[in-house]
Motif scaffolding. Structure first.
Motif, PDB file in Angstrom:
ATOM      1  N   THR A   1     -17.418 -21.301 -39.438  1.00 56.21           N
ATOM      2  CA  THR A   1     -17.160 -21.461 -38.008  1.00 56.21           C
ATOM      3  C   THR A   1     -16.498 -20.223 -37.424  1.00 56.21           C
ATOM      4  OG1 THR A   1     -16.201 -22.882 -36.296  1.00 56.21           O
ATOM      5  CG2 THR A   1     -14.881 -22.570 -38.289  1.00 56.21           C
ATOM      6  N   SER A   2     -16.811 -19.976 -36.171  1.00 53.56           N
ATOM      7  CA  SER A   2     -16.080 -18.948 -35.425  1.00 53.56           C
ATOM      8  C   SER A   2     -15.047 -19.627 -34.530  1.00 53.56           C
ATOM      9  CB  SER A   2     -17.042 -18.114 -34.578  1.00 53.56           C
ATOM     10  OG  SER A   2     -17.743 -18.942 -33.655  1.00 53.56           O
TER      11      SER A   2
ATOM     12  N   PRO B   1     -15.186 -26.566 -34.296  1.00 55.59           N
ATOM     13  CA  PRO B   1     -13.946 -26.536 -35.080  1.00 55.59           C
ATOM     14  C   PRO B   1     -14.129 -27.242 -36.418  1.00 55.59           C
ATOM     15  CG  PRO B   1     -13.772 -28.133 -33.306  1.00 55.59           C
ATOM     16  CD  PRO B   1     -15.076 -27.430 -33.121  1.00 55.59           C
TER      17      PRO B   1
ATOM     18  N   ALA C   1      -9.955 -23.061 -47.823  1.00 63.16           N
ATOM     19  CA  ALA C   1     -10.021 -21.940 -46.879  1.00 63.16           C
ATOM     20  C   ALA C   1     -11.434 -21.371 -46.774  1.00 63.16           C
ATOM     21  CB  ALA C   1      -9.036 -20.849 -47.290  1.00 63.16           C
TER      22      ALA C   1
ATOM     23  N   ARG D   1     -12.019 -22.959 -34.050  1.00 61.35           N
ATOM     24  CA  ARG D   1     -10.721 -23.295 -34.641  1.00 61.35           C
ATOM     25  C   ARG D   1     -10.927 -23.792 -36.071  1.00 61.35           C
ATOM     26  NH1 ARG D   1      -8.698 -27.693 -35.791  1.00 61.35           N
ATOM     27  NH2 ARG D   1     -10.026 -28.956 -34.475  1.00 61.35           N
ATOM     28  N   PHE D   2     -10.033 -23.360 -36.944  1.00 64.26           N
ATOM     29  CA  PHE D   2     -10.061 -23.802 -38.332  1.00 64.26           C
ATOM     30  C   PHE D   2      -8.642 -24.077 -38.786  1.00 64.26           C
ATOM     31  CE2 PHE D   2      -9.459 -22.996 -42.828  1.00 64.26           C
ATOM     32  CZ  PHE D   2     -10.397 -23.842 -43.373  1.00 64.26           C
ATOM     33  N   ASP D   3      -8.469 -25.178 -39.506  1.00 73.29           N
ATOM     34  CA  ASP D   3      -7.178 -25.431 -40.130  1.00 73.29           C
ATOM     35  C   ASP D   3      -7.366 -26.286 -41.368  1.00 73.29           C
ATOM     36  OD1 ASP D   3      -7.681 -27.745 -38.469  1.00 73.29           O
ATOM     37  OD2 ASP D   3      -5.605 -28.327 -38.747  1.00 73.29           O
TER      38      ASP D   3
ATOM     39  N   TRP E   1     -14.066 -22.855 -46.217  1.00 74.17           N
ATOM     40  CA  TRP E   1     -14.778 -23.504 -45.113  1.00 74.17           C
ATOM     41  C   TRP E   1     -14.672 -22.715 -43.812  1.00 74.17           C
ATOM     42  CZ3 TRP E   1     -18.231 -27.292 -45.339  1.00 74.17           C
ATOM     43  CH2 TRP E   1     -18.294 -28.039 -46.505  1.00 74.17           C
ATOM     44  N   HIS E   2     -13.683 -21.859 -43.698  1.00 71.01           N
ATOM     45  CA  HIS E   2     -13.505 -21.061 -42.485  1.00 71.01           C
ATOM     46  C   HIS E   2     -14.713 -20.166 -42.222  1.00 71.01           C
ATOM     47  CE1 HIS E   2     -10.923 -18.145 -39.951  1.00 71.01           C
ATOM     48  NE2 HIS E   2     -11.397 -19.113 -39.200  1.00 71.01           N
TER      49      HIS E   2
ATOM     50  N   THR F   1     -11.744 -28.795 -39.685  1.00 69.12           N
ATOM     51  CA  THR F   1     -10.479 -29.106 -40.334  1.00 69.12           C
ATOM     52  C   THR F   1     -10.813 -29.502 -41.765  1.00 69.12           C
ATOM     53  OG1 THR F   1      -9.465 -29.877 -38.282  1.00 69.12           O
ATOM     54  CG2 THR F   1      -8.445 -30.595 -40.334  1.00 69.12           C
TER      55      THR F   1
END
Length: 93
Positions: free
Chosen positions: A28-29, A4, A22, A31-33, A24-25, A6
């Protein structure tokens, strides 16, 4: 990676944008926030308590640990570290 992520940003930082965070998403596959904090690029200092709480929650979520019990243990360690830092600063002056 499935880890994940953040992304953190200061709402008054002219160098930080929603699009930039955004991006940075893509790394990763999992969780991203995005979490925004009051302040500029130095929000890590001005919003230390809120950043600290967020990091604890995220780390404990990843371990599946009970947040309240682990938080109490971490808060005790953090208080001890702050006390040591202040003692060091007093000795240095």
């Amino acid at each position: 990676l499935a880890s994940p992520i953040t992304a953190l940003g200061g709402v008054d930082d002219p160098r930080t944008t929603e699009t930039g965070l955004a991006a940075w998403h893509a790394f990763t596959s999992g969780r991203f926030d995005i979490q925004w904090f009051d302040g500029n690029h130095g929000f890590l200092v001005s919003e230390e308590e809120r950043v600290y709480e967020l990091l604890i929650r995220r780390l404990l979520q990843g371990n599946g640990r009970d947040y309240s019990a682990a938080h109490e243990e971490l808060e005790t360690r953090r208080t001890e570290a702050l006390f040591q830092r202040k003692a060091f600063e007093r000795e240095s002056n």
